[in-house]
Design an enzyme around this catalytic site. Structure first.
Site, PDB file in Angstrom:
ATOM      1  N   ASN A 178       0.839  -1.214   0.000  1.00 12.96           N
ATOM      2  CA  ASN A 178       0.000   0.000   0.000  1.00 12.96           C
ATOM      3  C   ASN A 178       0.868   1.257   0.000  1.00 12.96           C
ATOM      4  OD1 ASN A 178      -3.036  -0.458   0.093  1.00 12.96           O
ATOM      5  ND2 ASN A 178      -2.258  -2.029   1.485  1.00 12.96           N
TER       6      ASN A 178
ATOM      7  N   HIS B 230      -8.370  -0.927   5.538  1.00 13.53           N
ATOM      8  CA  HIS B 230      -8.728  -2.230   6.122  1.00 13.53           C
ATOM      9  C   HIS B 230      -9.209  -3.150   4.997  1.00 13.53           C
ATOM     10  CE1 HIS B 230      -9.867  -5.079   9.185  1.00 13.53           C
ATOM     11  NE2 HIS B 230     -10.993  -5.266   8.527  1.00 13.53           N
TER      12      HIS B 230
ATOM     13  N   ILE C 289      -1.130  -1.608  17.916  1.00 15.71           N
ATOM     14  CA  ILE C 289      -2.260  -0.813  18.433  1.00 15.71           C
ATOM     15  C   ILE C 289      -1.709   0.442  19.115  1.00 15.71           C
ATOM     16  CG2 ILE C 289      -4.161  -0.787  20.133  1.00 15.71           C
ATOM     17  CD1 ILE C 289      -4.896  -2.614  17.850  1.00 15.71           C
TER      18      ILE C 289
ATOM     19  N   MET D 121       0.546  -2.684  12.180  1.00 14.37           N
ATOM     20  CA  MET D 121      -0.060  -3.741  12.991  1.00 14.37           C
ATOM     21  C   MET D 121       0.089  -3.524  14.496  1.00 14.37           C
ATOM     22  SD  MET D 121      -1.400  -5.406  10.594  1.00 14.37           S
ATOM     23  CE  MET D 121      -1.263  -5.999   8.916  1.00 14.37           C
TER      24      MET D 121
ATOM     25  N   ASN E 174      -6.827   4.971   7.734  1.00 19.94           N
ATOM     26  CA  ASN E 174      -6.441   3.559   7.765  1.00 19.94           C
ATOM     27  C   ASN E 174      -7.053   2.828   6.577  1.00 19.94           C
ATOM     28  OD1 ASN E 174      -5.428   1.058   8.961  1.00 19.94           O
ATOM     29  ND2 ASN E 174      -7.542   0.613   9.555  1.00 19.94           N
TER      30      ASN E 174
HETATM   31  C1  GAR Z   1      -3.181  -4.812   3.776  1.00 24.44           C
HETATM   32  O1  GAR Z   1      -4.058  -5.750   3.215  1.00 24.44           O
HETATM   33  C2  GAR Z   1      -3.934  -3.918   4.751  1.00 24.44           C
HETATM   34  O2  GAR Z   1      -5.232  -3.622   4.347  1.00 24.44           O
HETATM   35  C3  GAR Z   1      -3.940  -4.790   5.972  1.00 24.44           C
HETATM   36  O3  GAR Z   1      -2.660  -5.382   6.003  1.00 24.44           O
HETATM   37  C4  GAR Z   1      -2.142  -5.499   4.678  1.00 24.44           C
HETATM   38  C5  GAR Z   1      -0.789  -4.822   4.610  1.00 24.44           C
HETATM   39  O4  GAR Z   1      -0.164  -5.046   3.380  1.00 24.44           O
HETATM   40  N1  GAR Z   1      -4.217  -4.015   7.156  1.00 24.44           N
HETATM   41  C6  GAR Z   1      -4.917  -4.494   8.193  1.00 24.44           C
HETATM   42  O5  GAR Z   1      -5.306  -5.637   8.256  1.00 24.44           O
HETATM   43  C7  GAR Z   1      -5.162  -3.499   9.311  1.00 24.44           C
HETATM   44  N2  GAR Z   1      -6.229  -3.938  10.165  1.00 24.44           N
HETATM   45  P1  GAR Z   1       1.007  -4.106   2.850  1.00 24.44           P
HETATM   46  O6  GAR Z   1       2.081  -4.020   3.946  1.00 24.44           O
HETATM   47  O7  GAR Z   1       1.524  -4.845   1.642  1.00 24.44           O
HETATM   48  O8  GAR Z   1       0.427  -2.762   2.511  1.00 24.44           O
END
Ligand code: GAR
Length: 211
Positions: free
Chosen positions: A16, A112, A95, A93, A110
């Site tokens: 992201n 999600h 809190i 990740m 954020n």
């Molecule tokens: C993504 O899918 C994001 O939406 C999720 O973790 C992944 C991170 O991927 N976030 C959550 O679950 C937050 N509750 P990335 O490091 O490749 O962006």
């Protein structure tokens, strides 16, 4: 209007973050600039992506502090030093405590990987979200970009997009498709809208203003 300085908080792969970097290089983060990447662990591959893009990277690790509160305070201090206007949680990740929301009211976004209020809240992160969605047997899932308030995944929703579940989906395949079809598009779009002052929070509803 002066450009808004954006900090992206990460813990892992940072795809992201990469979507934001790519959007910036295409000129699609209108009135915004990626000013810092802050990782919760020093091994996050996202830091490598930041380095390649010439964005300063920092580590604020939970284990360096006695409590989540102390870590959050240190993070807020760092964000202030860096003159950050918008905080983006992109696969972050750890809190954070309420000091973060108090320091940046309606200025933390954020992403999600589900359609909130489904499959969200405590314990729903990363691949687990997709495992639970498949276990439940839903026919659509998707992604949500929202403002962060004191409630986990409970803040006002900015953008959402549905993604179909396919026959034989695995959590990994679904995660990838939701990223490609939804997260990597919605997150840069929401960040750009914020930077242009085009998001108005009215109670639980976020209105998107015309350019
Ligand atoms: C993504 O899918 C994001 O939406 C999720 O973790 C992944 C991170 O991927 N976030 C959550 O679950 C937050 N509750 P990335 O490091 O490749 O962006």
């Amino acid at each position: 209007m002066s450009k808004k300085r954006i900090a992206v908080l990460v813990s892992g792969g940072g795809t992201n973050l990469q979507a934001l970097i790519d959007a910036q290089s295409r000129g699609e983060l209108v009135n915004g600039e990626l000013g810092a990447v802050i990782a919760s662990n020093p091994d996050a591959y996202a830091l490598e992506r930041a380095k390649r893009a010439g964005i300063p990277g920092y580590v604020v690790a939970r284990k360096s502090y006695g409590s989540s509160r102390e870590m959050t305070r240190a993070l807020v201090e760092r964000l202030r030093e860096l003159s950050i206007d918008l905080v983006v949680l992109a696969g972050f990740m750890t809190i954070l405590t309420e000091e973060m929301v108090q320091a940046y009211p309606n200025a933390i976004i954020n992403v999600h990987p589900a359609l909130i209020p489904s499959f969200c809240g405590a314990g729903y992160y990363g691949l687990h979200v997709h495992e639970r969605a498949l276990e439940y047997g839903v026919k659509v899932s998707g992604a949500t970009v929202h403002f962060v308030n004191e409630e986990p995944d409970g803040g006002p929703i900015i953008l959402q997009r549905a993604v179909e579940i396919l026959e034989g989906d695995t959590p990994e395949a679904l995660q990838r498709r939701i990223m490609e079809q939804a997260e990597w598009k919605l997150l840069p779009q929401a960040v750009s809208l914020f930077c242009q002052d085009r998001l108005r929070v009215e109670g639980r509803t976020v209105r998107i203003l015309e350019a």
